[in-house]
Design a protein around this motif. Structure first.
Motif, PDB file in Angstrom:
ATOM      1  N   ALA A  23       0.697  -1.374  -0.058  1.00 12.06           N
ATOM      2  CA  ALA A  23       0.028  -0.160   0.006  1.00 12.06           C
ATOM      3  C   ALA A  23       0.884   1.080  -0.100  1.00 12.06           C
ATOM      4  O   ALA A  23       0.445   2.406  -0.361  1.00 12.06           O
ATOM      5  CB  ALA A  23      -0.981  -0.122   1.240  1.00 12.06           C
ATOM      6  N   LEU A  24       2.064   1.211   0.573  1.00 11.89           N
ATOM      7  CA  LEU A  24       3.086   2.417   0.553  1.00 11.89           C
ATOM      8  C   LEU A  24       4.295   2.225  -0.415  1.00 11.89           C
ATOM      9  O   LEU A  24       4.649   1.052  -0.678  1.00 11.89           O
ATOM     10  CB  LEU A  24       3.486   2.604   1.932  1.00 11.89           C
ATOM     11  CG  LEU A  24       2.414   2.811   3.048  1.00 11.89           C
ATOM     12  CD1 LEU A  24       3.174   2.773   4.560  1.00 11.89           C
ATOM     13  CD2 LEU A  24       1.659   4.048   2.922  1.00 11.89           C
ATOM     14  N   ILE A  25       4.391   3.533  -0.979  1.00 11.70           N
ATOM     15  CA  ILE A  25       5.533   3.343  -1.879  1.00 11.70           C
ATOM     16  C   ILE A  25       6.639   4.531  -1.386  1.00 11.70           C
ATOM     17  O   ILE A  25       6.152   5.586  -0.778  1.00 11.70           O
ATOM     18  CB  ILE A  25       5.201   3.861  -3.399  1.00 11.70           C
ATOM     19  CG1 ILE A  25       4.216   2.921  -3.971  1.00 11.70           C
ATOM     20  CG2 ILE A  25       6.428   4.086  -4.078  1.00 11.70           C
ATOM     21  CD1 ILE A  25       4.486   1.556  -4.113  1.00 11.70           C
ATOM     22  N   VAL A  26       7.652   3.871  -0.991  1.00  6.42           N
ATOM     23  CA  VAL A  26       8.564   4.761  -0.087  1.00  6.42           C
ATOM     24  C   VAL A  26       9.837   5.194  -1.142  1.00  6.42           C
ATOM     25  O   VAL A  26      10.440   4.436  -1.660  1.00  6.42           O
ATOM     26  CB  VAL A  26       9.375   3.755   0.703  1.00  6.42           C
ATOM     27  CG1 VAL A  26      10.447   4.481   1.715  1.00  6.42           C
ATOM     28  CG2 VAL A  26       8.307   3.209   1.656  1.00  6.42           C
ATOM     29  N   GLU A  27       9.897   6.616  -1.146  1.00  4.01           N
ATOM     30  CA  GLU A  27      11.247   7.071  -1.847  1.00  4.01           C
ATOM     31  C   GLU A  27      12.296   7.344  -0.921  1.00  4.01           C
ATOM     32  O   GLU A  27      13.112   6.383  -0.419  1.00  4.01           O
ATOM     33  CB  GLU A  27      10.597   8.351  -2.517  1.00  4.01           C
ATOM     34  CG  GLU A  27      11.535   8.855  -3.699  1.00  4.01           C
ATOM     35  CD  GLU A  27      10.994   9.683  -4.510  1.00  4.01           C
ATOM     36  OE1 GLU A  27      11.555  10.076  -5.766  1.00  4.01           O
ATOM     37  OE2 GLU A  27       9.941  10.003  -4.457  1.00  4.01           O
ATOM     38  N   LYS A  28      12.217   8.611  -0.404  1.00  2.00           N
ATOM     39  CA  LYS A  28      13.395   8.747   0.547  1.00  2.00           C
ATOM     40  C   LYS A  28      12.740   8.546   1.911  1.00  2.00           C
ATOM     41  O   LYS A  28      13.733   7.931   2.764  1.00  2.00           O
ATOM     42  CB  LYS A  28      13.750  10.614   0.614  1.00  2.00           C
ATOM     43  CG  LYS A  28      14.989  10.804   1.548  1.00  2.00           C
ATOM     44  CD  LYS A  28      15.395  12.151   1.528  1.00  2.00           C
ATOM     45  CE  LYS A  28      16.592  12.533   2.430  1.00  2.00           C
ATOM     46  NZ  LYS A  28      16.952  14.060   2.176  1.00  2.00           N
ATOM     47  N   THR A  29      11.733   8.700   2.547  1.00  2.70           N
ATOM     48  CA  THR A  29      11.595   8.396   3.895  1.00  2.70           C
ATOM     49  C   THR A  29      10.026   7.453   3.954  1.00  2.70           C
ATOM     50  O   THR A  29       9.236   7.642   2.978  1.00  2.70           O
ATOM     51  CB  THR A  29      11.093   9.589   4.598  1.00  2.70           C
ATOM     52  OG1 THR A  29      10.039  10.188   4.052  1.00  2.70           O
ATOM     53  CG2 THR A  29      12.518  10.660   4.365  1.00  2.70           C
ATOM     54  N   PHE A  30       9.861   6.641   4.781  1.00  2.00           N
ATOM     55  CA  PHE A  30       8.533   6.124   5.159  1.00  2.00           C
ATOM     56  C   PHE A  30       7.705   7.132   5.520  1.00  2.00           C
ATOM     57  O   PHE A  30       6.584   7.167   5.403  1.00  2.00           O
ATOM     58  CB  PHE A  30       8.626   5.163   6.281  1.00  2.00           C
ATOM     59  CG  PHE A  30       9.517   3.930   5.764  1.00  2.00           C
ATOM     60  CD1 PHE A  30       8.526   2.691   5.493  1.00  2.00           C
ATOM     61  CD2 PHE A  30      10.748   3.674   5.885  1.00  2.00           C
ATOM     62  CE1 PHE A  30       9.170   1.498   5.266  1.00  2.00           C
ATOM     63  CE2 PHE A  30      11.355   2.445   5.392  1.00  2.00           C
ATOM     64  CZ  PHE A  30      10.652   1.460   4.959  1.00  2.00           C
ATOM     65  N   LEU A  31       8.159   8.281   6.283  1.00  2.00           N
ATOM     66  CA  LEU A  31       7.283   9.248   6.971  1.00  2.00           C
ATOM     67  C   LEU A  31       6.474   9.878   5.790  1.00  2.00           C
ATOM     68  O   LEU A  31       5.190  10.296   6.141  1.00  2.00           O
ATOM     69  CB  LEU A  31       8.174  10.407   7.700  1.00  2.00           C
ATOM     70  CG  LEU A  31       7.318  11.152   8.501  1.00  2.00           C
ATOM     71  CD1 LEU A  31       6.640  10.595   9.679  1.00  2.00           C
ATOM     72  CD2 LEU A  31       8.290  12.399   9.042  1.00  2.00           C
ATOM     73  N   ASN A  32       7.057  10.027   4.603  1.00  3.83           N
ATOM     74  CA  ASN A  32       6.378  10.702   3.535  1.00  3.83           C
ATOM     75  C   ASN A  32       6.030   9.807   2.180  1.00  3.83           C
ATOM     76  O   ASN A  32       5.901  10.131   1.179  1.00  3.83           O
ATOM     77  CB  ASN A  32       7.142  11.857   3.111  1.00  3.83           C
ATOM     78  CG  ASN A  32       7.519  13.041   4.051  1.00  3.83           C
ATOM     79  OD1 ASN A  32       6.520  13.309   4.686  1.00  3.83           O
ATOM     80  ND2 ASN A  32       8.618  13.540   4.303  1.00  3.83           N
ATOM     81  N   ALA A  33       5.950   8.412   2.655  1.00  4.63           N
ATOM     82  CA  ALA A  33       5.521   7.315   1.765  1.00  4.63           C
ATOM     83  C   ALA A  33       4.199   7.892   0.865  1.00  4.63           C
ATOM     84  O   ALA A  33       3.219   8.555   1.535  1.00  4.63           O
ATOM     85  CB  ALA A  33       5.358   6.124   2.290  1.00  4.63           C
ATOM     86  N   THR A  34       3.969   7.637  -0.163  1.00  7.86           N
ATOM     87  CA  THR A  34       2.675   7.574  -1.057  1.00  7.86           C
ATOM     88  C   THR A  34       1.962   6.388  -0.951  1.00  7.86           C
ATOM     89  O   THR A  34       2.426   5.334  -0.874  1.00  7.86           O
ATOM     90  CB  THR A  34       3.121   8.246  -2.529  1.00  7.86           C
ATOM     91  OG1 THR A  34       3.909   7.372  -3.073  1.00  7.86           O
ATOM     92  CG2 THR A  34       4.005   9.429  -2.256  1.00  7.86           C
TER      93      THR A  34
END
Length: 730
Positions: free
Chosen positions: A598-609
């Motif tokens: 459900a989550l796509i992580v780029e630099k951080t999990f905190l701001n995952a889309t």
């Protein structure tokens, strides 16, 4: 090269072309012909043979060492793994007398055509140097977050506290609505007034010295205690001290034996404890993730976290596990490579990935440079009737990183102890899952405690972890050792050939989704039961380390994955999902089994889309089962039985002119079928028990051969198919 140069410079050593040792044949991937392998099949090189844990207990002398080497050589063992033990009063660990005995043992082994691996610690786990951190550098002991003690505050009340150097941050929480406020620490003091209204708590985060239990040879009780602390292994200085105090001392005393008599250092269960901390971590986290982790720290030790706090904790795991990998594991691998050696280790809790994640952070990150990834098989985990597919974790790491071998510290702490038949079963069970270096546990130089001087080996300790008569005491052990030496040699040659990668959802486990591990292991079992070999593929491999060439992911071994299975999980990186999409569009097979991330992580999990709908996938199977639809979607199999049989397992490797298959019947009942195998040319059975090679009748079929396969109870078979294969004389 740059990493090695920086590390060497840290110790004030001039970097030269002679320091970076050339790889020896056993240290690198090979591409031999069947004839080249056959030439060494009967008598493999000692570097490709198997080892025994040789525990030095009691007064060690040249006479004792000579006796033990003669005994172990006679039992078919060609590598000894030296473990410093208890009551070595005449040669204390890391003393001049100790190193004189190490030299005598290494030279004696070499003179017998044997080799030596050295365990890097005074017992275990690796990383405390038998108490040197505690005694000499107590400020560099391991650290963890302390559990904060909440202080209740009514609206309008003021909280005042002088803070110690261990204080990291302070946070106030409104118990009515969950609102949090960071509290500034000024001049070593906290002073904060609660807003009117609300039911507040103040949480002050501190770090404390903390260590896992360690077992030190200087402890006369031989107990696991916290008296001798681990070093702060996520601090660069502390982690590198481990190498300075151990590896560098061996180099000083026996460095001329590196690469010829001494071939490797082995670690044993290095781990972190609690929620790891080191004083520079807040700054390092800020640099890596771009935000301040300190307001989240008080919640990492609680059972109830908000979604935001869970994501911040996943970012925290990402950061500290990278430090652990770089400062401790990578540094040792670089040091060994620079000195003509290999690094090998196994991790604590390596049978259970969620537990391992808590203490190591990331299995595959820890082993990205380690030359021989390892696993510990303990507590009768590898035993008839049990499923232990976790032994594929290190073999997958070896395949991903272009390493020819994977280690199993075998049959430790078995109750009941393994007899010779159980040990043979265990060897074959692990061979078919890619293990090709066994360290047989356990041979002690001493008699039982209180039994007098070490004048004879303790037969009760010769296998089976000291409980009763173990497999190493069996008169047939030399036959097992010889068989194992031949098999591990053959199955370290060439490259692995599994076409399927199973994604390892470590990122989801950082978020607390342990069901993702259950899904992964269910997939793993289902594939093996259908003779579909695979490797576990970690996030780094999928995101960047493997080459994406059309419908194939190519790992460092030159192995091509034509399918990636993503088990049920919560999160995946944006880079990985984007590469999977490209892979699928080029014709590769991508299969989602169960819950999709459900989550796509780029630099951080905190701001995952939020993940988008992966309509490009080859198959989306919500059941999570390896069913007929999944099997039909996977690439064409290289092993096909004419009737379903979950008891028969296969693994496949490739040589320059041959395909190599190892088959194992895990049941205690005879299995009989016809099998089609990919590969062209003459079919042979290589018998590792006697070193003979015989031609077998096989019928050519499209892209392969078909032959009868009959396997007795727990029987294994090595089949080689190739146009240039040789038939050895009987």
């Amino acid at each position: 090269m740059k990493t090695i140069a920086r590390f060497v410079a840290a110790f004030g050593i001039a970097l030269s072309t002679t320091l970076i040792a050339a790889e020896q044949p056993w240290q690198k991937m090979s591409d031999p012909t069947a004839a080249e392998v056959a030439a060494h099949f009967k008598s493999p090189p000692p570097e490709n043979a198997n080892s025994v844990t040789w525990s030095w207990n009691g007064p060690m002398t040249e006479e004792v060492i000579t006796r033990d080497l003669n005994t172990l050589h006679a039992r078919g063992l060609r590598i000894v793994t030296i473990e410093a033990g208890y009551r070595m009063d005449n040669a204390p660990y890391l003393s001049e007398e100790y190193f004189k005995l190490i030299r005598f043992a290494a030279e004696g082994a070499r003179n017998r055509g044997m080799r030596v691996i050295i365990i890097d610690e005074g017992k275990y786990p690796s990383g405390f140097v038998n108490g040197k951190y505690t005694r000499e550098r107590p400020e560099l002991r391991m650290k963890a977050l302390a559990r904060p003690q909440p202080v209740a505050m009514a609206g309008g009340e003021t909280f005042r506290q002088d803070v110690s150097p261990e204080t990291i941050s302070a946070v106030a929480v409104n118990q009515d609505d969950g609102q949090t406020q960071s509290i500034e620490i000024r001049s070593g003091k906290i002073e904060w007034t609660a807003p009117t209204g609300g039911n507040w708590q103040v949480l002050v985060s501190k770090w404390m010295y903390a260590t896992p239990d360690t077992r030190a040879i200087n402890d006369p009780t031989a107990a696991k205690t916290k008296a001798n602390s681990m070093g702060d292994l996520i601090d660069k200085e502390a982690a590198h001290l481990f190498i300075e105090w151990t590896h560098e001392e061996y180099k000083k005393h026996v460095g001329d034996l590196f690469g010829n008599a001494i071939i490797a250092f082995r670690g044993d269960e290095p781990e972190m404890t609690g929620v790891p901390w080191t004083p520079k971590l807040a700054e390092q986290f800020q640099q890596a993730k771009g935000y301040d982790v300190r307001p989240y720290l008080p919640f990492f030790l609680g059972n109830q976290m908000t979604d935001e706090q869970r994501r911040a904790k996943a970012d925290f795991f990402d950061v500290w596990s990278e430090l652990f990998a770089e400062y401790f594991f990578d540094a040792q691998a670089d040091w060994c490579a620079a000195n003509g050696l290999e690094a090998t280790s196994h991790l604590n809790n390596d049978h259970n990935m969620p537990s391992l994640v808590r203490t190591t952070g990331d299995f595959y990150r820890a082993f990205r440079k380690t030359q021989i990834p390892g696993v510990d098989t303990i507590w009768n985990q590898v035993w008839p009737g049990k499923v232990a597919d976790f032994v594929k974790f290190p073999s997958s790491a070896a395949h991903l990183n272009g390493r020819p071998r994977a280690l199993a510290e075998s049959f430790a702490a078995y109750t009941p102890p393994a007899g010779i038949e159980e040990a043979r079963f265990g060897v074959n069970y692990m061979l078919v899952r890619g293990i090709n270096l066994f360290e047989f546990m356990f041979y002690s130089s001493s008699v039982p405690r209180g039994g007098g001087p070490a004048t004879a080996p303790n037969p009760a300790r010769a296998g089976g972890a000291g409980r009763g008569r173990g497999y190493m005491s069996d008169e047939k052990f030399s036959e097992l050792a010889t068989y194992s030496n031949r098999m591990t040699y053959v199955l370290a040659q060439g490259r692995p050939a599994a076409q399927i990668g199973v994604y390892v959802p470590t990122m989801s486990m950082w978020l607390g989704d342990n069901s993702s591990n259950a899904s992964m292991m269910k997939v793993a079992q289902g594939l093996l039961e259908n003779q579909r070999d695979y490797d576990f593929v970690d996030e780094a491999a999928l995101a960047s380390n493997m080459k994406l060439q059309g419908p194939e992911f190519i790992n460092a071994s030159g192995q091509a994955y034509r399918a990636i299975i993503v088990p049920a999980c919560t999160a995946i990186s944006k880079t990985s999902i984007d590469r999977l999409a490209l892979f699928a569009k080029a014709g590769g097979k991508v299969i989602f089994l169960g819950k999709e991330p459900a989550l796509i992580v780029e630099k951080t999990f905190l701001n995952a889309t939020t993940a988008s709908d992966p309509r490009w996938a080859s198959l989306r199977e919500p059941s999570g089962e390896v069913n007929d639809k999944v099997l039909a979607t996977l690439p064409k199999p290289d092993v096909v039985l004419d009737q379903s049989d979950s008891n028969i397992k296969f693994m496949h490797r490739k040589w320059r002119d041959a395909d190599v298959y190892f088959a194992f019947n895990e049941s205690d009942q005879k299995q009989s079928c016809q099998v089609s195998l990919a590969g062209n040319g003459q079919a042979q059975v290589w018998n590792a028990s006697d070193g003979t090679i015989e031609k077998i009748e096989a019928t050519p079929v499209r892209d392969g051969v078909k032959l009868p396969l009959e396997l007795g109870s727990h029987e294994a078979r090595l089949i080689v198919i190739g146009a240039n294969a040789l038939v050895a004389s009987r």
